[in-house]
Motif scaffolding. Structure first.
Motif, PDB file in Angstrom:
ATOM      1  N   GLN A 338     -11.372  11.252  15.581  1.00 22.06           N
ATOM      2  CA  GLN A 338     -10.910  12.614  15.341  1.00 22.06           C
ATOM      3  C   GLN A 338     -11.813  13.299  14.321  1.00 22.06           C
ATOM      4  O   GLN A 338     -12.425  12.650  13.464  1.00 22.06           O
ATOM      5  CB  GLN A 338      -9.476  12.617  14.815  1.00 22.06           C
ATOM      6  CG  GLN A 338      -8.438  12.161  15.836  1.00 22.06           C
ATOM      7  CD  GLN A 338      -7.034  12.217  15.252  1.00 22.06           C
ATOM      8  OE1 GLN A 338      -6.837  12.107  14.051  1.00 22.06           O
ATOM      9  NE2 GLN A 338      -6.050  12.358  16.114  1.00 22.06           N
ATOM     10  N   LYS A 373      -9.745  23.524  12.620  1.00 24.68           N
ATOM     11  CA  LYS A 373      -9.564  22.919  13.941  1.00 24.68           C
ATOM     12  C   LYS A 373      -9.567  21.408  13.825  1.00 24.68           C
ATOM     13  O   LYS A 373     -10.453  20.829  13.185  1.00 24.68           O
ATOM     14  CB  LYS A 373     -10.684  23.356  14.893  1.00 24.68           C
ATOM     15  CG  LYS A 373     -10.637  24.817  15.285  1.00 24.68           C
ATOM     16  CD  LYS A 373     -11.696  25.126  16.336  1.00 24.68           C
ATOM     17  CE  LYS A 373     -11.612  26.585  16.777  1.00 24.68           C
ATOM     18  NZ  LYS A 373     -12.610  26.892  17.830  1.00 24.68           N
ATOM     19  N   ASP A 375      -9.843  18.218  16.204  1.00 26.59           N
ATOM     20  CA  ASP A 375     -10.222  17.799  17.554  1.00 26.59           C
ATOM     21  C   ASP A 375      -9.894  16.326  17.751  1.00 26.59           C
ATOM     22  O   ASP A 375     -10.257  15.485  16.917  1.00 26.59           O
ATOM     23  CB  ASP A 375     -11.725  18.002  17.778  1.00 26.59           C
ATOM     24  CG  ASP A 375     -12.107  19.469  17.808  1.00 26.59           C
ATOM     25  OD1 ASP A 375     -11.298  20.273  18.313  1.00 26.59           O
ATOM     26  OD2 ASP A 375     -13.199  19.810  17.319  1.00 26.59           O
ATOM     27  N   ASP A 379      -9.658  14.630  25.337  1.00 29.97           N
ATOM     28  CA  ASP A 379      -8.509  15.376  25.817  1.00 29.97           C
ATOM     29  C   ASP A 379      -7.532  14.473  26.549  1.00 29.97           C
ATOM     30  O   ASP A 379      -7.907  13.457  27.150  1.00 29.97           O
ATOM     31  CB  ASP A 379      -8.949  16.502  26.753  1.00 29.97           C
ATOM     32  CG  ASP A 379      -9.568  17.655  25.993  1.00 29.97           C
ATOM     33  OD1 ASP A 379      -9.204  17.840  24.810  1.00 29.97           O
ATOM     34  OD2 ASP A 379     -10.409  18.370  26.571  1.00 29.97           O
ATOM     35  N   ARG A 396      -4.042  18.027  18.633  1.00 29.93           N
ATOM     36  CA  ARG A 396      -5.083  19.055  18.592  1.00 29.93           C
ATOM     37  C   ARG A 396      -4.516  20.277  17.867  1.00 29.93           C
ATOM     38  O   ARG A 396      -3.378  20.683  18.132  1.00 29.93           O
ATOM     39  CB  ARG A 396      -5.537  19.430  19.993  1.00 29.93           C
ATOM     40  CG  ARG A 396      -6.630  20.516  20.023  1.00 29.93           C
ATOM     41  CD  ARG A 396      -6.962  20.964  21.439  1.00 29.93           C
ATOM     42  NE  ARG A 396      -7.627  19.924  22.204  1.00 29.93           N
ATOM     43  CZ  ARG A 396      -8.930  19.639  22.120  1.00 29.93           C
ATOM     44  NH1 ARG A 396      -9.689  20.324  21.285  1.00 29.93           N
ATOM     45  NH2 ARG A 396      -9.453  18.695  22.858  1.00 29.93           N
TER      46      ARG A 396
END
Length: 804
Positions: A338, A373, A375, A379, A396
């Motif tokens: 991450q 942000k 991440d 995904d 996220r």
């Protein structure tokens, strides 16, 4: 009469008597020096000195005997005047307003004795409790990355308890601090986990105000840091600059520069810094898994003096950080990768107009845009069959935070030193938050009856999604007077704030009252103050933390159908401080303060796993009290020292509202009943600083002792490979019935040499050794709000700087 009507009436009364330290930028001292015959004295040398902070500016009079000191931080100063053939002049000067102070000084011809011995005043008469720190001390701060050292510099202030990643708790609060940067308020978090740190290289001087808070200060005024940035006005020779390179353990590198120039009517200052490290944050394990990060920052300030009555200042700054999310042992084994990226951009424009030498108007407009942000490693699609490497939660985040503000203030001087200030402020805080998560751990840890079950593989593999756009608003009016009555000093203020969010409004009328009495014969000052403080909630992740969706997700028993029941609302504190300050001859000062605070809607934060992302929460009530001591030794034969001591008790009561409480198991209980110590409670924090400077050399040592913050119950760490390492670094405090981090004492050593290469050219070599004895310690452990973070091991640093 309504509160709004009452404060609006105050705005229409500039004829009322007396002053306030100004919210706008800085002070200006001007004057003219004449001889006994009334002729101007050209080339006289002047020094404006703050002996405790180390502040020192030098000027020389022009052909008409005139001089000007620009960009002077608000404080009390000692002025020295030297001219060949004349006796020395020494004068105490108070500079606490944007209204310029103009002095007319007459020099007497030197007689048999030219030198005049003068004991500098080290004790100020203002009722506020404050500490001034100058650039001369800031430039010697010990830190692996100099551009991220501001938070560690503030820890020299009594009552600041050190926490991880540059965070701190002050007087029992979780970190409600307002920076006032050249008159522009900033109450967003600026440490590395939320945003981008302020660079100390842009700072000329700062004042940390911890009691007797002026009515002009709002937002999060538990403590206020008045920060004056560097200006190019009056730069000798028209241009100057510096470049530097630094390196430290853990692959840490930094490069930085400053450039400034200008004359009496225009000046500019620009600074920039970039750094990278493989130990960017304080990790959750001594093995420092997955912890690389880099950051960059730029700052620019432009000043124009538009004739005798108008000044204009434009400031721009911005920064970007990209960092890993530190891993636990299990996360490192799973290959979790991450990352968090933060950016910020800031713009302010300030104008000051002098109606006369005793009246002025300050107008400021400012804007800030900050993003964050998170991440994930990769995904996830709805219906995921397995969670992938992110454990225990896939997440996220995309958060955007803005500040759009306007300030207007009218200043009036009465008598020789008294001032009155009245003003208005309005700020909009547009927020946009998007947050998604899913549990990726073994299905058995989530009860099928739990609302979290749908977000596990067995429950259907849904992705929980939150999106909302908000625009909270803060509207304020204030009036402040600083009244000199001989040796008695009264600081009397009144402020009104109104905060609105989701159709709900909170407001408070806040008296700010301070008094001090100075005994000139003994150089003693007694102080007392009462402040009511209206503290706005943390805006980072405020929308989600205050949402009904988060309440349902966390199974919050105290949340109902009305958003207002769960919504995090402003904290209101009643704060009392009493203290005494005593000068010790001409070489030192000691100050002792006792303080107490009571609050409702007591603010705190809940950290989301080990990401560094925090969600604001609030307890029903808080009770805080403590004792602070500060001793300063001014330079004597090159040697100086300080000692800060603090005791802080911090107790809170539930129920608890806000936050994002994701607890898959049954081992968590909300702290909803009774009064208990929170993890800001520390029985002793102490810091000792020693420094020797002589002929370009300096050596320094700094020791810090922390008796230990409150920790979580360690039962869940037994046999857990992610957390078992910390079990021998905590202890049970039987007196309070809580676990605490074990006490730690650490020492830093540093030194360097500056070589004069002629003109403005200088070369500086410096090195530090941090945590000299390699003390193995924790900042916090299993805290529901702070998580777990380890203290840095022994670290060397080296840097080189070239001034031109």
């Amino acid at each position: 009469m309504s509160r709004i009507t009452l404060l609006a009436t105050l705005l229409c009364l500039p004829a009322l008597a007396a002053p306030a330290s100004a919210l706008a930028s800085s002070a200006t001292l001007t004057g003219r020096i004449l001889d006994e015959s009334g002729h101007p004295v050209a080339g006289a040398r002047l020094a404006l000195i703050h002996p405790l902070s180390g502040f020192r500016q030098h000027r020389a009079t022009d052909s008409q005997g005139r001089f000007t000191f620009h960009n002077v931080p608000f404080s009390d100063y000692h002025l020295e005047v030297l001219a060949p053939g004349f006796q020395e002049v020494h004068r105490e000067v108070e500079l606490r307003s944007t209204l310029p102070v103009d002095l007319a000084l007459d020099l007497k011809t030197a007689g048999a004795t030219v030198a005049v011995e003068e004991i500098l005043s080290l004790v100020e008469s203002h009722p506020s409790t404050h500490l001034a720190i100058d650039r001369s001390a800031i430039r010697l701060a010990s830190a692996p990355v100099q551009s991220r050292a501001l938070e560690s510099i503030l820890l020299a202030t009594p009552g600041f308890a050190a926490n991880d990643n540059g965070r701190f708790h002050f007087r029992g609060s979780h970190g409600q601090l307002t920076f006032v940067v050249d008159g522009i308020p900033l109450s967003d978090h600026t440490h590395a986990t939320h945003s981008n740190s302020l660079d100390p290289s842009q700072v000329d001087s700062l004042e940390v105000i911890t009691g007797g808070i002026s009515a002009e200060h709002g937002g999060k005024p538990v403590a206020v840091v008045n920060l004056t940035t560097r200006s190019g006005l009056g730069t000798p020779g028209g241009f100057a600059g510096e470049v530097s390179l630094g390196a430290a353990r853990f692959g840490t590198f930094e490069t930085a520069f400053t450039a400034q120039g200008g004359a009496d009517a225009f000046g500019y200052f620009v600074s920039g810094a970039a750094s990278r490290s493989e130990r960017f944050l304080d990790p959750v394990d001594f093995r420092n898994f997955h912890n690389t990060g880099g950051t960059g920052r730029l700052f620019a300030r432009f000043d124009w003096i538009l004739g005798d009555r108008d000044t204009l200042r434009l400031s721009l700054s911005g920064g970007r950080t990209r960092r890993d999310v530190v891993n636990l042992v299990s996360q490192e084994a799973a290959g979790m990768d991450q990352a968090v990226a933060t950016t910020d951009a800031n713009l302010s424009l300030a104008w000051t107009h002098l109606f006369s030498a005793r009246q002025s108007l300050d107008l400021s407009a400012y804007g800030r845009h900050a993003t964050s942000k998170l991440d994930p490693t990769r995904d996830l699609a709805p219906g995921f069959p397995a969670g992938g490497p992110d454990t225990p939660v896939w997440a996220r985040q995309d958060r955007r935070l803005g500040n759009l503000g306007f300030l207007a203030a009218f200043n009036q001087r009465f008598g020789a030193e008294s001032t009155f200030k009245v003003g208005i402020q309005t700020v909009s805080f547009p927020l946009r938050e998007t947050f998604r998560f899913a549990f990726t751990t073994d299905d058995a840890v989530v009860d099928p009856a739990s609302p979290l079950y749908a977000y596990t593989p067995a429950g259907g593999g849904a992705l929980w999604t939150f999106r909302e756009t908000l625009a909270p608003n803060l509207h304020s009016v204030f009036a402040q007077t600083d009244l000199h009555l001989g040796d008695l000093f009264l600081a009397l203020g009144l402020r009104y704030d109104r905060w609105s969010l989701r159709g709900l409004a909170d407001d408070a009328l806040q008296p700010r009252l301070g008094a001090s009495y100075r005994f000139p014969g003994t150089r003693t000052t007694l102080r007392a103050s009462y402040d009511r403080l209206f503290i706005t909630p943390d805006r980072e992740n405020l929308a989600l933390s205050s949402s009904h969706e988060a309440a349902e997700l966390g199974e919050d028993d105290h949340a109902g159908e009305d958003h207002g029941i769960h919504q995090v609302r402003p904290e209101v504190q009643d704060a009392w401080t009493v203290g005494v300050e005593q000068q010790l001859g001409g070489w030192g000062r000691v100050a002792v303060d006792a303080w107490q605070r009571r609050s409702r809607n007591t603010a705190d934060v809940a950290q989301f796993l080990n990401t560094g992302i925090e969600f604001p929460i609030a307890f029903a009530r808080g009770r805080f009290h403590g004792l602070n001591l500060r001793f300063d030794l001014v330079p004597v034969a090159g040697f100086s020292a300080y000692l800060s001591l603090a005791r802080t008790r911090a107790l809170v009561e539930g129920p608890l509202v806000g936050g994002l409480e994701l607890h898959a198991g049954d081992d968590h209980a909300h702290e909803t009943e009774g009064r208990f110590p929170i993890d800001h409670d520390q029985k002793l924090s102490a810091q000792l600083g020693l420094r020797y400077e002589r002929e370009g050399w300096w050596l320094q040592a700094q020791g810090r002792h922390d008796s230990g913050l409150v920790a979580g119950d360690p039962d869940g760490a037994v046999g857990n490979p992610d957390l078992a390492f910390g079990l021998d670094l905590i202890r049970f405090d039987a007196a309070d019935g809580v676990w605490r981090v074990k006490p730690r004492t650490t020492w830093n050593l540093g030194g360097g040499r500056t070589f004069d290469l002629g003109g403005r050219r200088r070369l500086t070599l410096a090195a530090d050794l941090l945590n000299v004895f390699d003390t193995r310690a924790l900042y916090n452990f299993l805290s529901h709000r702070g998580g777990t973070h380890v203290f840095p091991p022994r670290t060397w640093t080296a840097r080189v700087k070239y001034n031109f």
